[in-house]
Scaffold this motif. Structure first.
Motif, PDB file in Angstrom:
ATOM      1  N   ASN A 178       0.731  -1.233  -0.426  1.00 14.91           N
ATOM      2  CA  ASN A 178      -0.039  -0.362  -0.210  1.00 14.91           C
ATOM      3  C   ASN A 178       0.921   1.108  -0.128  1.00 14.91           C
ATOM      4  N   PHE A 179       0.682   2.054  -0.804  1.00 14.24           N
ATOM      5  CA  PHE A 179       1.136   3.533  -0.573  1.00 14.24           C
ATOM      6  C   PHE A 179       0.041   4.096  -0.731  1.00 14.24           C
ATOM      7  N   MET A 180       1.027   5.761  -0.656  1.00 13.10           N
ATOM      8  CA  MET A 180      -0.409   7.350  -0.580  1.00 13.10           C
ATOM      9  C   MET A 180      -0.104   7.680  -2.339  1.00 13.10           C
ATOM     10  N   SER A 181      -0.854   7.666  -2.846  1.00 16.51           N
ATOM     11  CA  SER A 181      -1.250   8.513  -4.253  1.00 16.51           C
ATOM     12  C   SER A 181      -0.394  10.259  -4.135  1.00 16.51           C
ATOM     13  N   ARG A 182      -0.179  10.546  -6.025  1.00 16.61           N
ATOM     14  CA  ARG A 182       0.359  11.631  -4.897  1.00 16.61           C
ATOM     15  C   ARG A 182      -0.305  13.514  -5.339  1.00 16.61           C
ATOM     16  N   ASP A 183      -1.791  12.480  -5.180  1.00 19.20           N
ATOM     17  CA  ASP A 183      -2.828  13.413  -4.907  1.00 19.20           C
ATOM     18  C   ASP A 183      -3.345  14.218  -3.541  1.00 19.20           C
ATOM     19  N   SER A 184      -2.329  14.887  -3.262  1.00 22.66           N
ATOM     20  CA  SER A 184      -2.373  16.443  -2.327  1.00 22.66           C
ATOM     21  C   SER A 184      -4.091  16.216  -1.981  1.00 22.66           C
ATOM     22  N   LYS A 185      -4.803  16.578  -2.934  1.00 28.96           N
ATOM     23  CA  LYS A 185      -5.872  17.498  -2.688  1.00 28.96           C
ATOM     24  C   LYS A 185      -6.960  16.197  -1.699  1.00 28.96           C
ATOM     25  N   TRP A 186      -6.547  14.373  -2.503  1.00 32.49           N
ATOM     26  CA  TRP A 186      -7.709  13.650  -2.038  1.00 32.49           C
ATOM     27  C   TRP A 186      -7.210  13.358  -0.678  1.00 32.49           C
ATOM     28  N   ILE A 187      -5.626  13.256  -0.885  1.00 30.42           N
ATOM     29  CA  ILE A 187      -5.071  12.654   0.660  1.00 30.42           C
ATOM     30  C   ILE A 187      -5.663  13.527   1.674  1.00 30.42           C
ATOM     31  N   GLU A 188      -5.793  14.802   1.302  1.00 32.20           N
ATOM     32  CA  GLU A 188      -6.751  16.579   2.729  1.00 32.20           C
ATOM     33  C   GLU A 188      -7.985  15.515   3.161  1.00 32.20           C
ATOM     34  N   LEU A 208      -1.753  10.362 -11.292  1.00 34.44           N
ATOM     35  CA  LEU A 208      -1.314  10.073 -10.054  1.00 34.44           C
ATOM     36  C   LEU A 208      -0.903   9.637  -8.811  1.00 34.44           C
ATOM     37  N   ASP A 209      -1.904   7.984  -8.932  1.00 29.50           N
ATOM     38  CA  ASP A 209      -1.059   6.764  -8.920  1.00 29.50           C
ATOM     39  C   ASP A 209       0.101   6.220  -8.996  1.00 29.50           C
ATOM     40  N   VAL A 210      -0.186   6.646 -10.771  1.00 26.93           N
ATOM     41  CA  VAL A 210       1.294   5.939 -10.739  1.00 26.93           C
ATOM     42  C   VAL A 210       2.260   6.457 -10.178  1.00 26.93           C
ATOM     43  N   PHE A 211       2.537   7.750 -10.346  1.00 24.02           N
ATOM     44  CA  PHE A 211       3.839   7.948  -9.582  1.00 24.02           C
ATOM     45  C   PHE A 211       3.213   7.966  -8.080  1.00 24.02           C
ATOM     46  N   GLY A 212       2.399   7.923  -7.514  1.00 24.69           N
ATOM     47  CA  GLY A 212       2.531   7.014  -6.262  1.00 24.69           C
ATOM     48  C   GLY A 212       3.352   5.822  -6.475  1.00 24.69           C
ATOM     49  N   ALA A 213       2.919   4.909  -6.850  1.00 26.31           N
ATOM     50  CA  ALA A 213       3.814   3.786  -7.545  1.00 26.31           C
ATOM     51  C   ALA A 213       5.166   4.124  -7.720  1.00 26.31           C
ATOM     52  N   LEU A 214       5.554   5.114  -8.673  1.00 27.70           N
ATOM     53  CA  LEU A 214       7.194   5.361  -8.301  1.00 27.70           C
ATOM     54  C   LEU A 214       7.836   5.658  -7.137  1.00 27.70           C
ATOM     55  N   ASP A 215       6.972   6.104  -6.632  1.00 27.33           N
ATOM     56  CA  ASP A 215       7.309   6.722  -5.521  1.00 27.33           C
ATOM     57  C   ASP A 215       7.811   5.709  -4.162  1.00 27.33           C
TER      58      ASP A 215
END
Length: 402
Positions: free
Chosen positions: A123-133, A215-222
């Protein structure tokens, strides 16, 4: 003589009782001409208002139904039923759920992974900051690492992205992941937002064809870079996408130079034209234009994203991004009814214009003179048509540019 007869008739009439006599009276008009005109006008206007009201209701109802049919994506609408959980890269799986009878029992057992293979649910976080907020943003994925091989700066990773309203357990990404593992790649299969085991964005429970999913894909890369720090200075990351996952992969690839190469199967590159084509195929061109307006209206109430083309559009990005010498592979079936052939043509032309290194594979899965079998639409079916040749194309491409 006639006078005598008339007198007889008159006498007869006079002898009749009053009740039997026909009384002829001059009828009075129901209303004056002006009053009648006003009443008729009111009735006509009322009918017109009712008809307009009905048209408006149909307009919005049809727009809502069509919009939801195309875009709505959450756990209730994702085609990942329970038996998908049985799909496993070690124990294997079949395509018994595939509607096309030609491929309803294809299996990939020859690519089953050894029991000792490291298959992790991560599990990891998407890079979508607004969704995380808003309290969401968790993405679930499967990570398959090579056995007895330490991950280092030479390790190769492929991130695989599924299509609309499916998940990481469907053949379109799971089978390629298994093929790539045997070719020496570490693979990560993610469930995009609103799909599978990942969080549902309750404010935006729709598929945006990569606009937000990238942004979910970028979360996987992160995640990979944070876990394996020595990958930070490498570009040993590759992308694979099928259908809408292809659209997401195209956007991700265009925006992130760390991705070294890209392979897309039946990618929805020209999103707006593809959606319109699907609506037209169901209701016809004239009705589709009517429903299109309703879809645009409903888009304002369904999410924050607006309507197509979204601000990040795969075809537009591929057309305007400098992709000089970046490898891209486009695979498509000519008779694809879900993501029509023009997607292949438009995207290949755009990628060439942007300087990418292009490889392509285009095939007609329907023999000349024949019609598609029941349930078959040639969409992401090339892997089912010939598994071995698909594996060869896939692995040869990535090996060429790894």
């Amino acid at each position: 003589m006639q006078d005598i007869e008339l007198q007889d008739v008159n006498k007869f009439k006079d002898s009749l009782p009053e009740a039997d006599k026909v009384k002829v009276t001059k009828s009075k008009p129901i209303c004056s001409p002006l009053k009648c005109f006003l009443i008729s006008s009111i009735i006509l206007v009322s009918i017109i208002i009712i008809l307009v009201f009905i048209v408006i209701i149909v307009f919005f109802a049809a727009g809502a139904y069509t919009y939801d049919s195309v875009f709505l994506s959450d756990r209730a609408h994702t085609t990942c039923p329970r038996f998908y959980t049985q799909s496993n890269p070690i124990t294997g799986f079949t395509t018994s759920y595939v509607n096309c009878k030609n491929y309803s029992n294809v299996n990939f057992n020859e690519w089953n992974l050894p029991p000792s293979t490291s298959v992790e649910t991560i599990n990891f976080m998407s890079r979508d900051s607004k969704w995380i907020e808003r309290g969401g943003g968790n993405i679930t994925a499967t990570l398959i690492l090579q056995n007895n091989v330490t991950v280092d700066q030479n390790s190769k990773f492929v991130i695989l992205i599924h299509g609309i309203r499916t998940c990481r357990r469907k053949y379109e990404v799971l089978a390629p992941a298994m093929m790539l593992w045997w070719a020496g790649y570490n693979t990560l299969l993610l469930d995009l937002r609103n799909c599978g085991d990942s969080d549902v964005d309750t404010r935006n429970p729709i598929a945006s064809f990569g606009y937000k999913e990238h942004l979910d894909v970028f979360g996987a890369l992160d995640y990979l870079i944070n876990r394996f720090n020595y990958l930070n200075n490498t570009n040993n990351f590759h992308l694979f996408g099928a259908s809408m996952g292809g659209a997401t992969a195209l956007i991700s690839f265009a925006l992130e130079p760390k991705f070294k190469s890209l392979y897309v199967d039946s990618a929805a590159c020209n999103v707006k034209r593809t959606v319109l084509s699907n609506v037209q195929s169901v209701v016809g061109a004239a009705m589709a234009e009517f429903m299109w307006g309703g879809m645009q209206a409903m888009a304002l109430t369904r999410s924050d994203y607006g309507f197509m083309p979204f601000p990040l559009d795969p075809l537009n990005l591929v057309s305007t991004t400098n992709l000089t010498n970046r490898p891209m592979f486009f695979e498509q079936a000519i008779g694809d009814l879900t993501v029509p052939r023009f997607n292949f043509d438009d995207c290949v032309a755009a990628a060439k214009q942007s300087g990418a290194l292009i490889d392509t594979y285009l095939i007609d899965l329907i023999p000349p003179g024949q019609t598609p079998a029941s349930g078959c639409n040639s969409h992401v079916e090339t892997i089912l048509y010939d598994k071995k040749s698909y594996e060869k194309r896939l692995t040869s491409f990535f090996n060429k540019y790894s």
